[in-house]
Scaffold this active site. Structure first.
Site, PDB file in Angstrom:
ATOM      1  CG  ASP A 228     -12.541 -34.548  18.647  1.00  0.00           C
ATOM      2  OD1 ASP A 228     -12.620 -34.298  17.431  1.00  0.00           O
ATOM      3  OD2 ASP A 228     -12.539 -33.677  19.530  1.00  0.00           O
TER       4      ASP A 228
HETATM    5  N1  LIG Z   1      -5.599 -31.420  21.763  1.00  0.00           N
HETATM    6  C1  LIG Z   1      -6.929 -31.339  21.560  1.00  0.00           C
HETATM    7  N2  LIG Z   1      -7.473 -30.181  21.160  1.00  0.00           N
HETATM    8  C2  LIG Z   1      -8.822 -30.103  20.957  1.00  0.00           C
HETATM    9  C3  LIG Z   1      -9.643 -31.231  21.114  1.00  0.00           C
HETATM   10  C4  LIG Z   1      -9.027 -32.455  21.559  1.00  0.00           C
HETATM   11  O1  LIG Z   1      -9.720 -33.487  21.760  1.00  0.00           O
HETATM   12  N3  LIG Z   1      -7.679 -32.470  21.759  1.00  0.00           N
HETATM   13  N4  LIG Z   1     -11.001 -31.148  20.808  1.00  0.00           N
HETATM   14  C5  LIG Z   1     -11.317 -30.054  19.871  1.00  0.00           C
HETATM   15  C6  LIG Z   1     -12.703 -29.766  19.461  1.00  0.00           C
HETATM   16  N5  LIG Z   1     -12.909 -30.018  18.049  1.00  0.00           N
HETATM   17  C7  LIG Z   1     -14.078 -30.652  17.827  1.00  0.00           C
HETATM   18  O2  LIG Z   1     -14.884 -30.760  18.788  1.00  0.00           O
HETATM   19  C8  LIG Z   1     -12.065 -29.589  16.983  1.00  0.00           C
HETATM   20  C9  LIG Z   1     -11.595 -28.298  16.975  1.00  0.00           C
HETATM   21  C10 LIG Z   1     -10.751 -27.864  15.934  1.00  0.00           C
HETATM   22  C11 LIG Z   1     -10.423 -28.697  14.892  1.00  0.00           C
HETATM   23  C12 LIG Z   1      -9.528 -28.183  13.823  1.00  0.00           C
HETATM   24  O3  LIG Z   1      -9.239 -28.871  12.871  1.00  0.00           O
HETATM   25  N6  LIG Z   1      -9.105 -26.913  13.985  1.00  0.00           N
HETATM   26  C13 LIG Z   1      -8.124 -26.272  13.066  1.00  0.00           C
HETATM   27  C14 LIG Z   1      -8.424 -24.777  12.869  1.00  0.00           C
HETATM   28  C15 LIG Z   1      -9.849 -24.547  12.419  1.00  0.00           C
HETATM   29  C16 LIG Z   1     -10.123 -23.045  12.310  1.00  0.00           C
HETATM   30  O4  LIG Z   1      -9.151 -22.243  12.311  1.00  0.00           O
HETATM   31  O5  LIG Z   1     -11.314 -22.684  12.215  1.00  0.00           O
HETATM   32  C17 LIG Z   1      -6.742 -26.348  13.727  1.00  0.00           C
HETATM   33  O6  LIG Z   1      -6.680 -26.272  14.990  1.00  0.00           O
HETATM   34  O7  LIG Z   1      -5.768 -26.380  12.961  1.00  0.00           O
HETATM   35  C18 LIG Z   1     -10.902 -30.006  14.900  1.00  0.00           C
HETATM   36  C19 LIG Z   1     -11.720 -30.453  15.943  1.00  0.00           C
HETATM   37  C20 LIG Z   1     -10.778 -28.762  20.486  1.00  0.00           C
HETATM   38  N7  LIG Z   1      -9.362 -28.900  20.584  1.00  0.00           N
END
Ligand SMILES: Nc1nc2c(c(=O)[nH]1)N[C@@H](CN(C=O)c1ccc(C(=O)N[C@@H](CCC(=O)O)C(=O)O)cc1)CN2
Length: 284
Positions: A228
């Site tokens: 983000d």
């Molecule tokens: N490399 C990036 N990936 C993503 C970004 C980014 O800016 N850089 N934005 C996110 C969107 N997001 C909020 O808008 C967000 C999505 C996911 C997570 C998170 O902690 N996900 C966990 C799994 C959650 C689940 O399984 O339900 C994870 O990936 O371990 C935080 C913020 C989209 N991707």
């Protein structure tokens, strides 16, 4: 060719506009929209021209060949996008929230988004019916917490095979691995459900409700390795009060997210967004 776009970034100096506009005129092109910006802090120059080419004496390839000399002289990064090359192919990624995906599909069906939709990738099955109703291919790629690598190698292969050049995370709730961020740098667009940099990360509306905010918002940004924190394309906000619960903020936020993402995607498709370090220049 008809309507073409010339997009340029280069070190700022005197004479760029004069040289480029006279070159276009010499070839018989008519500039129908002209935007430029000089970043006085970084010394970078940004330009976006829309050019009516029906009376041009050369075709796109010959124009590119001739313009390359000017580009070299001014150390330009540039694109000349004509009708054939202009139409982008979108891969949309979604998890369980449908509002941004459905809004994009509606706007695409209504002709608001000048692009092809190459497909939809999701880590859940929830969106299959609405996507396939639109005649769009649906790819279910589950993401196991203990094996994200194989999931994202499947994602990368699907994107590659689809020849998508733009990836839209429409509330896709998985972190994109560094390699994919790098490969598609400046081509992955995310909608974050807060007015960044406030409340980055997960559950931003609940963070905002705990903080007692009087404004909520949404941010459309390019995706980078840092969560983000990528170049912001578009944002908007709405007032809230002490009467609103966290669920109210989630409900009120949906409309902001949809409109902010749609504007950001539409401007990207129109080559109106130029990346300037970790910021953008948006010729909206
Ligand atoms: N490399 C990036 N990936 C993503 C970004 C980014 O800016 N850089 N934005 C996110 C969107 N997001 C909020 O808008 C967000 C999505 C996911 C997570 C998170 O902690 N996900 C966990 C799994 C959650 C689940 O399984 O339900 C994870 O990936 O371990 C935080 C913020 C989209 N991707």
């Amino acid at each position: 060719m008809s309507l073409c776009r010339l997009v340029v970034t280069c070190p700022d100096r005197v004479g760029i506009v004069a040289r480029v506009s006279s070159f276009i005129a010499e070839k018989g092109g008519s500039i129908t929209e002209a935007n430029q910006h000089s970043d006085l802090e970084t010394g970078r120059f940004f330009m976006r021209y829309e050019v009516e080419t029906r009376n041009m004496s050369v075709d796109s390839d010959s124009f590119r060949q001739a313009f390359a000399c000017i580009a070299k002289e001014f150390d330009m990064q540039w694109q000349w996008r004509d009708g054939e090359q202009r139409r982008r192919r979108l891969m949309i990624m979604v998890s369980r929230e449908s509002h941004c995906l459905v809004d994009l599909l509606y706007r695409w069906t209504a002709g608001e988004l000048d692009c092809d939709i190459a497909g939809v990738i999701s880590n859940h099955e929830d969106m299959r019916s609405v996507v396939e109703w639109h005649g769009i291919e649906y790819h279910h790629v589950p993401v196991a917490a203990d094996d994200k690598t194989s999931a994202f190698s499947s994602v990368e292969k699907i994107i590659e095979n689809s020849q998508a050049d733009t990836i839209v995370l429409a509330r896709y709730m998985q972190i994109i691995p560094p390699a994919l961020c790098e490969r598609y740098s400046g081509q992955i667009i995310n909608i974050h459900h807060s007015f960044l940099p406030s409340f980055a990360g997960a559950r931003p509306y609940h963070q905002a409700h705990t903080r007692g905010v009087k404004l909520i918002g949404a941010t459309c940004h390019y995706v980078t390795q840092e969560l983000d924190a990528g170049p912001i394309i578009e944002q908007d906000i709405q007032r809230v009060t002490h009467c609103h619960t966290a669920s109210d903020l989630v409900r009120l936020g949906r409309d902001i997210e949809k409109s902010v993402l749609a504007r950001g995607v539409r401007w990207h498709l129109q080559d109106r967004v130029l990346i300037d370090g970790n910021k953008t220049v948006v010729f909206s």
